[in-house]
Design a protein around this motif. Structure first.
Motif, PDB file in Angstrom:
ATOM      1  N   SER A  62       0.224  -0.957  -0.068  1.00 44.68           N
ATOM      2  CA  SER A  62       0.129   0.175  -0.333  1.00 44.68           C
ATOM      3  C   SER A  62       0.688   1.222   0.162  1.00 44.68           C
ATOM      4  O   SER A  62       0.329   2.222   0.290  1.00 44.68           O
ATOM      5  N   PHE A  63       2.004   0.920   0.186  1.00 48.10           N
ATOM      6  CA  PHE A  63       3.406   2.484   0.507  1.00 48.10           C
ATOM      7  C   PHE A  63       4.217   2.293  -0.689  1.00 48.10           C
ATOM      8  O   PHE A  63       4.958   1.261  -1.105  1.00 48.10           O
ATOM      9  N   GLY A  64       4.388   2.870  -1.658  1.00 49.36           N
ATOM     10  CA  GLY A  64       5.674   2.586  -2.305  1.00 49.36           C
ATOM     11  C   GLY A  64       5.974   3.503  -3.692  1.00 49.36           C
ATOM     12  O   GLY A  64       4.874   4.557  -3.941  1.00 49.36           O
ATOM     13  N   ILE A  65       6.679   3.320  -4.843  1.00 51.46           N
ATOM     14  CA  ILE A  65       7.049   4.350  -5.637  1.00 51.46           C
ATOM     15  C   ILE A  65       6.878   3.410  -6.862  1.00 51.46           C
ATOM     16  O   ILE A  65       7.586   1.879  -7.542  1.00 51.46           O
ATOM     17  N   GLY A  66       7.195   3.720  -8.196  1.00 53.94           N
ATOM     18  CA  GLY A  66       7.649   3.414  -9.345  1.00 53.94           C
ATOM     19  C   GLY A  66       6.973   4.083 -10.432  1.00 53.94           C
ATOM     20  O   GLY A  66       7.322   5.659 -10.267  1.00 53.94           O
ATOM     21  N   THR A  67       6.399   3.748 -11.475  1.00 52.96           N
ATOM     22  CA  THR A  67       6.715   3.801 -12.931  1.00 52.96           C
ATOM     23  C   THR A  67       4.890   3.140 -13.429  1.00 52.96           C
ATOM     24  O   THR A  67       5.019   2.412 -13.178  1.00 52.96           O
ATOM     25  N   LEU A  68       4.551   4.559 -14.534  1.00 55.77           N
ATOM     26  CA  LEU A  68       4.095   3.493 -15.330  1.00 55.77           C
ATOM     27  C   LEU A  68       4.116   3.288 -16.800  1.00 55.77           C
ATOM     28  O   LEU A  68       5.118   3.846 -16.764  1.00 55.77           O
ATOM     29  N   ASN A  69       3.269   2.356 -17.050  1.00 55.55           N
ATOM     30  CA  ASN A  69       3.890   2.033 -18.804  1.00 55.55           C
ATOM     31  C   ASN A  69       4.389   3.003 -19.522  1.00 55.55           C
ATOM     32  O   ASN A  69       3.468   4.008 -19.555  1.00 55.55           O
ATOM     33  N   HIS A  70       4.438   2.634 -20.478  1.00 60.38           N
ATOM     34  CA  HIS A  70       5.398   3.391 -21.287  1.00 60.38           C
ATOM     35  C   HIS A  70       5.808   5.112 -20.341  1.00 60.38           C
ATOM     36  O   HIS A  70       6.414   6.008 -21.454  1.00 60.38           O
ATOM     37  N   LEU A  71       6.606   4.645 -19.397  1.00 61.41           N
ATOM     38  CA  LEU A  71       7.221   5.691 -18.620  1.00 61.41           C
ATOM     39  C   LEU A  71       6.559   6.958 -18.182  1.00 61.41           C
ATOM     40  O   LEU A  71       7.162   7.771 -18.729  1.00 61.41           O
ATOM     41  N   PHE A 102       7.748  -1.036 -13.890  1.00 61.07           N
ATOM     42  CA  PHE A 102       8.859  -1.434 -12.471  1.00 61.07           C
ATOM     43  C   PHE A 102       8.065  -0.208 -10.807  1.00 61.07           C
ATOM     44  O   PHE A 102       7.468   0.605 -11.218  1.00 61.07           O
ATOM     45  N   ALA A 103       8.520  -0.952 -10.378  1.00 58.21           N
ATOM     46  CA  ALA A 103       7.793  -0.688  -8.821  1.00 58.21           C
ATOM     47  C   ALA A 103       8.449  -1.142  -7.558  1.00 58.21           C
ATOM     48  O   ALA A 103       8.818  -2.436  -7.357  1.00 58.21           O
ATOM     49  N   SER A 104       8.428  -0.700  -6.412  1.00 61.40           N
ATOM     50  CA  SER A 104       9.043  -1.124  -4.954  1.00 61.40           C
ATOM     51  C   SER A 104       7.715  -0.999  -4.150  1.00 61.40           C
ATOM     52  O   SER A 104       7.506  -0.128  -4.191  1.00 61.40           O
ATOM     53  N   VAL A 105       7.122  -1.579  -3.480  1.00 63.43           N
ATOM     54  CA  VAL A 105       5.968  -1.586  -2.617  1.00 63.43           C
ATOM     55  C   VAL A 105       6.080  -2.789  -1.376  1.00 63.43           C
ATOM     56  O   VAL A 105       6.658  -3.239  -1.639  1.00 63.43           O
ATOM     57  N   THR A 106       5.042  -1.990  -0.689  1.00 66.70           N
ATOM     58  CA  THR A 106       5.298  -2.803   0.847  1.00 66.70           C
ATOM     59  C   THR A 106       4.142  -2.460   1.159  1.00 66.70           C
ATOM     60  O   THR A 106       3.684  -1.241   1.705  1.00 66.70           O
ATOM     61  N   PHE A 107       3.640  -2.746   2.897  1.00 67.17           N
ATOM     62  CA  PHE A 107       2.532  -2.537   3.814  1.00 67.17           C
ATOM     63  C   PHE A 107       3.327  -1.705   4.458  1.00 67.17           C
ATOM     64  O   PHE A 107       3.799  -3.023   6.165  1.00 67.17           O
ATOM     65  N   PHE A 108       3.432  -0.301   4.275  1.00 72.88           N
ATOM     66  CA  PHE A 108       3.830  -0.116   5.485  1.00 72.88           C
ATOM     67  C   PHE A 108       3.763   0.366   6.821  1.00 72.88           C
ATOM     68  O   PHE A 108       2.996   0.592   7.705  1.00 72.88           O
ATOM     69  N   GLU A 109       4.932  -0.715   8.119  1.00 76.15           N
ATOM     70  CA  GLU A 109       4.784  -0.059   9.864  1.00 76.15           C
ATOM     71  C   GLU A 109       5.755  -0.345  10.090  1.00 76.15           C
ATOM     72  O   GLU A 109       6.796  -0.375  10.535  1.00 76.15           O
ATOM     73  N   ALA A 110       6.183   1.461  10.668  1.00 74.40           N
ATOM     74  CA  ALA A 110       6.764   1.961  11.132  1.00 74.40           C
ATOM     75  C   ALA A 110       7.774   1.272  12.332  1.00 74.40           C
ATOM     76  O   ALA A 110       7.004   1.121  12.841  1.00 74.40           O
ATOM     77  N   ASP A 111       8.746   1.365  12.184  1.00 72.57           N
ATOM     78  CA  ASP A 111       9.265   0.419  13.549  1.00 72.57           C
ATOM     79  C   ASP A 111      10.614   1.540  14.749  1.00 72.57           C
ATOM     80  O   ASP A 111       9.989   1.274  15.591  1.00 72.57           O
ATOM     81  N   THR A 112      10.327   2.707  13.587  1.00 71.41           N
ATOM     82  CA  THR A 112      10.811   3.969  14.025  1.00 71.41           C
ATOM     83  C   THR A 112      10.401   5.053  14.267  1.00 71.41           C
ATOM     84  O   THR A 112       9.998   5.090  12.808  1.00 71.41           O
ATOM     85  N   THR A 113       9.862   6.352  15.078  1.00 70.04           N
ATOM     86  CA  THR A 113       9.382   7.158  14.549  1.00 70.04           C
ATOM     87  C   THR A 113      10.306   8.085  15.608  1.00 70.04           C
ATOM     88  O   THR A 113      10.284   8.368  16.841  1.00 70.04           O
ATOM     89  N   THR A 114      10.625   9.172  14.762  1.00 67.99           N
ATOM     90  CA  THR A 114      11.027  10.720  14.629  1.00 67.99           C
ATOM     91  C   THR A 114      10.395  11.634  14.666  1.00 67.99           C
ATOM     92  O   THR A 114      10.698  11.849  13.592  1.00 67.99           O
ATOM     93  N   PRO A 115       9.807  12.133  16.095  1.00 68.10           N
ATOM     94  CA  PRO A 115       9.597  13.217  14.869  1.00 68.10           C
ATOM     95  C   PRO A 115      10.289  14.832  15.700  1.00 68.10           C
ATOM     96  O   PRO A 115      11.909  14.740  15.591  1.00 68.10           O
ATOM     97  N   SER A 116      10.163  15.995  14.375  1.00 70.12           N
ATOM     98  CA  SER A 116      10.714  17.276  14.803  1.00 70.12           C
ATOM     99  C   SER A 116      12.230  17.364  14.288  1.00 70.12           C
ATOM    100  O   SER A 116      13.294  17.742  14.849  1.00 70.12           O
ATOM    101  N   VAL A 117      12.154  16.705  13.471  1.00 65.43           N
ATOM    102  CA  VAL A 117      13.251  16.765  12.348  1.00 65.43           C
ATOM    103  C   VAL A 117      13.919  17.868  11.198  1.00 65.43           C
ATOM    104  O   VAL A 117      12.355  18.115  10.432  1.00 65.43           O
ATOM    105  N   ASP A 118      14.318  18.511  11.235  1.00 60.57           N
ATOM    106  CA  ASP A 118      14.946  19.600  10.722  1.00 60.57           C
ATOM    107  C   ASP A 118      16.240  19.069   9.547  1.00 60.57           C
ATOM    108  O   ASP A 118      17.340  18.511   9.999  1.00 60.57           O
TER     109      ASP A 118
END
Length: 268
Positions: A62-71, A102-118
């Motif tokens: 449900s979480f990821g990146i890639g492209t569509l056919n014909h780029l 081409f695509a890379s996906v996963t079902f995202f479940e955070a193992d670590t969360t870091t707030p207030s990052v600059d």
């Protein structure tokens, strides 16, 4: 390490599952698995058509990146919805019948969360995240939500046959500088040993909070961000078995080709 290779109709699937206890896992937890369609090297060589539908892809993550056919633009999957950022910078919801090469996906479940990052740059954020990782030899899904005083993204134009290599196509990419925006970075950090299969190190896409802007990330500044990291110890690679893929010369193109298509910020 557990390694299985099998054929299922039109695809070949490679599953690499690691166990921190040194024993093969009895079953793969889909929440701890990166699923990848084809390889980045195949995309670089101009293989821009695949048989995996977006509907099928959404069953793999449900979480990821890639492209569509014909780029056809940059793809972002978040919270189960798949978005396309076309070369004009517009964002569209992708129908299930569309396909990806081409695509890379996963079902995202955070193992670590870091707030207030600059972070003053993409590189600075990478170093900050790397400092908290238990190992550089595993895969990680990375989600960063916050305010971005500067955001530089790109998208590519839909291609037609005969397809040119991606290293040529990116010379004509559309680059967008988005000021003072909020939204989410979505992507993965992959280990060095998969360079050419995937992109070693960080590969991130962006989607604005109002879902009207986005693309492949080239650079940014981050303020008051929340960084979530999901450790992925399982890697599933789904390879095409169509004629173009089977007959392609997929020998490594070298780091220079991957750097060009991932980092290019203007014509070279």
């Amino acid at each position: 390490m557990h390694l299985r290779l099998w054929h299922t109709g039109v695809i070949a699937t490679l599953l690499i599952a690691t166990s921190l206890q040194g024993q093969p896992p009895a079953a793969v937890d889909k929440n701890q698995q990166l699923v990848q369609i084809s390889t980045i090297n195949a995309l670089i060589k101009g293989i821009y058509e695949g048989d995996t539908t977006i509907g099928e892809l959404r069953t793999m993550g449900s979480f990821g990146i890639g492209t569509l056919n014909h780029l056809d633009g940059e793809m972002v999957a978040m919270d189960g919805t798949v978005y396309q950022v076309t070369s004009d910078g517009k964002v569209h919801v992708v129908p299930d019948a569309a396909k990806t090469p081409f695509a890379s996906v996963t079902f995202f479940e955070a193992d670590t969360t870091t707030p207030s990052v600059d972070a003053d740059s993409f590189e600075a954020l990478q170093k900050a995240i790397d400092a908290g990782l238990p190992s550089e030899n595993l895969f990680y899904a990375v989600k960063v939500t916050g305010t971005f005083p500067k955001m530089k993204v790109r998208s590519v134009t839909r291609q037609s046959e005969p397809y040119r290599p991606l290293t040529e196509v990116v010379n004509e990419q559309s680059i967008f500088d988005i000021p003072d925006t909020s939204g989410t970075l979505i992507g993965f950090r992959c280990p060095d040993y998969v360079q050419g299969v995937n992109v070693a190190d960080y590969h991130m896409h962006f989607l604005s909070a109002d879902k009207t802007q986005g693309g492949h990330v080239l650079g940014f500044e981050l303020r008051d961000g929340t960084v979530e990291v999901d450790k992925l110890a399982n890697y599933r690679l789904i390879l095409p078995e169509d004629k173009k893929f089977l007959e392609a010369d997929l020998s490594p193109g070298g780091d220079a080709a991957i750097h060009k298509v991932e980092k290019l910020t203007g014509k070279e």
